[in-house]
Scaffold this motif. Structure first.
Motif, PDB file in Angstrom:
ATOM      1  N   GLY A  29       0.822  -1.200   0.000  1.00  0.00           N
ATOM      2  CA  GLY A  29       0.000   0.000   0.000  1.00  0.00           C
ATOM      3  C   GLY A  29       0.855   1.248   0.000  1.00  0.00           C
ATOM      4  N   ARG A  30       0.199   2.411   0.008  1.00  0.00           N
ATOM      5  CA  ARG A  30       0.917   3.693  -0.043  1.00  0.00           C
ATOM      6  C   ARG A  30       1.416   4.153   1.317  1.00  0.00           C
ATOM      7  N   LYS A  31       0.845   3.656   2.400  1.00  0.00           N
ATOM      8  CA  LYS A  31       1.274   4.089   3.744  1.00  0.00           C
ATOM      9  C   LYS A  31       2.687   3.591   4.031  1.00  0.00           C
ATOM     10  N   GLU A  32       3.440   4.362   4.786  1.00  0.00           N
ATOM     11  CA  GLU A  32       4.856   4.072   5.069  1.00  0.00           C
ATOM     12  C   GLU A  32       5.084   2.817   5.894  1.00  0.00           C
ATOM     13  N   ASP A  33       4.091   2.344   6.657  1.00  0.00           N
ATOM     14  CA  ASP A  33       4.313   1.166   7.507  1.00  0.00           C
ATOM     15  C   ASP A  33       3.986  -0.150   6.795  1.00  0.00           C
ATOM     16  N   ASN A  34       3.746  -0.127   5.485  1.00  0.00           N
ATOM     17  CA  ASN A  34       3.567  -1.350   4.709  1.00  0.00           C
ATOM     18  C   ASN A  34       4.926  -1.998   4.446  1.00  0.00           C
ATOM     19  N   THR A  35       4.934  -3.298   4.237  1.00  0.00           N
ATOM     20  CA  THR A  35       6.163  -4.003   3.894  1.00  0.00           C
ATOM     21  C   THR A  35       6.685  -3.513   2.552  1.00  0.00           C
ATOM     22  N   ILE A  36       5.798  -3.399   1.573  1.00  0.00           N
ATOM     23  CA  ILE A  36       6.152  -2.842   0.269  1.00  0.00           C
ATOM     24  C   ILE A  36       5.344  -1.559   0.095  1.00  0.00           C
ATOM     25  N   VAL A  37       6.043  -0.433   0.108  1.00  0.00           N
ATOM     26  CA  VAL A  37       5.392   0.870  -0.037  1.00  0.00           C
ATOM     27  C   VAL A  37       5.317   1.188  -1.528  1.00  0.00           C
ATOM     28  N   LEU A  38       4.092   1.444  -2.002  1.00  0.00           N
ATOM     29  CA  LEU A  38       3.854   1.706  -3.412  1.00  0.00           C
ATOM     30  C   LEU A  38       3.490   3.173  -3.604  1.00  0.00           C
ATOM     31  N   THR A  39       3.903   3.744  -4.730  1.00  0.00           N
ATOM     32  CA  THR A  39       3.663   5.165  -4.979  1.00  0.00           C
ATOM     33  C   THR A  39       2.618   5.410  -6.060  1.00  0.00           C
ATOM     34  N   ASP A  40       2.039   4.362  -6.592  1.00  0.00           N
ATOM     35  CA  ASP A  40       1.011   4.443  -7.625  1.00  0.00           C
ATOM     36  C   ASP A  40      -0.219   5.149  -7.052  1.00  0.00           C
ATOM     37  N   GLN A  41      -0.762   6.119  -7.795  1.00  0.00           N
ATOM     38  CA  GLN A  41      -1.918   6.883  -7.302  1.00  0.00           C
ATOM     39  C   GLN A  41      -3.193   6.043  -7.191  1.00  0.00           C
ATOM     40  N   TYR A  42      -3.238   4.873  -7.842  1.00  0.00           N
ATOM     41  CA  TYR A  42      -4.427   4.026  -7.799  1.00  0.00           C
ATOM     42  C   TYR A  42      -4.332   2.934  -6.719  1.00  0.00           C
ATOM     43  N   ILE A  43      -3.328   3.033  -5.875  1.00  0.00           N
ATOM     44  CA  ILE A  43      -3.137   2.091  -4.771  1.00  0.00           C
ATOM     45  C   ILE A  43      -3.647   2.731  -3.484  1.00  0.00           C
ATOM     46  N   SER A  44      -4.373   1.975  -2.684  1.00  0.00           N
ATOM     47  CA  SER A  44      -4.888   2.471  -1.404  1.00  0.00           C
ATOM     48  C   SER A  44      -3.782   2.497  -0.357  1.00  0.00           C
ATOM     49  N   GLY A  45      -4.037   3.156   0.744  1.00  0.00           N
ATOM     50  CA  GLY A  45      -3.069   3.231   1.840  1.00  0.00           C
ATOM     51  C   GLY A  45      -2.695   1.839   2.345  1.00  0.00           C
ATOM     52  N   TYR A  46      -3.681   1.028   2.555  1.00  0.00           N
ATOM     53  CA  TYR A  46      -3.486  -0.386   2.898  1.00  0.00           C
ATOM     54  C   TYR A  46      -4.275  -1.165   1.851  1.00  0.00           C
ATOM     55  N   HIS A  47      -3.610  -1.558   0.784  1.00  0.00           N
ATOM     56  CA  HIS A  47      -4.288  -2.113  -0.390  1.00  0.00           C
ATOM     57  C   HIS A  47      -4.534  -3.619  -0.271  1.00  0.00           C
ATOM     58  N   ALA A  48      -3.454  -4.377   0.016  1.00  0.00           N
ATOM     59  CA  ALA A  48      -3.576  -5.836   0.056  1.00  0.00           C
ATOM     60  C   ALA A  48      -2.493  -6.407   0.951  1.00  0.00           C
ATOM     61  N   LYS A  49      -2.639  -7.690   1.281  1.00  0.00           N
ATOM     62  CA  LYS A  49      -1.567  -8.382   1.994  1.00  0.00           C
ATOM     63  C   LYS A  49      -1.475  -9.811   1.479  1.00  0.00           C
ATOM     64  N   ILE A  50      -0.275 -10.362   1.600  1.00  0.00           N
ATOM     65  CA  ILE A  50       0.005 -11.732   1.175  1.00  0.00           C
ATOM     66  C   ILE A  50       0.650 -12.428   2.359  1.00  0.00           C
ATOM     67  N   PHE A  51       0.185 -13.637   2.673  1.00  0.00           N
ATOM     68  CA  PHE A  51       0.718 -14.356   3.823  1.00  0.00           C
ATOM     69  C   PHE A  51       0.549 -15.852   3.632  1.00  0.00           C
ATOM     70  N   ILE A  52       1.258 -16.618   4.458  1.00  0.00           N
ATOM     71  CA  ILE A  52       1.171 -18.070   4.439  1.00  0.00           C
ATOM     72  C   ILE A  52       0.259 -18.500   5.587  1.00  0.00           C
ATOM     73  N   LYS A  53      -0.716 -19.373   5.262  1.00  0.00           N
ATOM     74  CA  LYS A  53      -1.614 -19.900   6.291  1.00  0.00           C
ATOM     75  C   LYS A  53      -1.877 -21.360   5.972  1.00  0.00           C
ATOM     76  N   ASN A  54      -1.560 -22.240   6.912  1.00  0.00           N
ATOM     77  CA  ASN A  54      -1.764 -23.682   6.726  1.00  0.00           C
ATOM     78  C   ASN A  54      -1.134 -24.171   5.425  1.00  0.00           C
ATOM     79  N   ARG A  55       0.057 -23.743   5.173  1.00  0.00           N
ATOM     80  CA  ARG A  55       0.846 -24.113   3.987  1.00  0.00           C
ATOM     81  C   ARG A  55       0.281 -23.582   2.672  1.00  0.00           C
ATOM     82  N   ASP A  56      -0.731 -22.718   2.738  1.00  0.00           N
ATOM     83  CA  ASP A  56      -1.268 -22.084   1.544  1.00  0.00           C
ATOM     84  C   ASP A  56      -0.811 -20.637   1.514  1.00  0.00           C
TER      85      ASP A  56
END
Length: 154
Positions: A85-112
């Motif tokens: 997302g665009r906010k500074e506390d995201n793991t990957i900070v994006l500067t695209d104007q069409y990205i939200s402050g907290y846009h998405a997240k990716i994580f591992i859960k139960n091996r998925d």
């Protein structure tokens, strides 16, 4: 009087037996704890996974779009939770104007490997289709957010 002596000897015998049993139990607990610690030290604290593929997944940047901090062809390993997302506390900070402050997240859960859209304004696309909530990722999936496109690689 003989009954009292027998009772006293029996009590001493039982006390001795319980003491021995207690000591054996304590030694068993200590031995088991040391065995666990040895395995932990030997493996470096890492748990063995029967499906190691998911620990080796990454996000390859196919098109960085309007994000100056990403380069085409670079790979972001998927370990823990990756927030985008665009906010500074995201793991990957994006500067695209069409990205939200907290846009998405990716994580591992139960091996998925899971992609979650965080109710972003312009949405997250997986293989060209907008997602809502959480979806399971597979190798070769393409994720698009604004002008940015990632590919899941293994």
């Amino acid at each position: 009087m003989a009954y009292g002596v027998k009772k006293m000897n029996f009590m001493k015998l039982m006390s001795f037996v319980f003491t021995i049993v207690f000591i054996v139990i304590i030694y068993f607990i200590i031995f088991y704890a040391l065995k666990i610690m040895y395995k932990d030290v030997k493996t470096g604290g890492k748990r063995k996974s029967s499906d190691a593929n998911y620990s080796e997944l990454g996000l390859e940047v196919l098109n960085p779009g309007d994000n100056e901090n990403l380069k085409r062809g670079s790979v972001v390993p998927i370990r823990g939770v990756i927030s985008l997302g665009r906010k500074e506390d995201n793991t990957i900070v994006l500067t695209d104007q069409y990205i939200s402050g907290y846009h998405a997240k990716i994580f591992i859960k139960n091996r998925d490997c899971i992609l979650e859209d965080l109710d972003s304004t312009n949405g997250t696309l997986l293989n060209g289709s907008r997602i809502y909530g959480r979806v399971k990722l597979e190798e070769e999936d393409e994720i698009t957010m604004g002008s940015l496109t990632f590919k899941v690689i293994g």
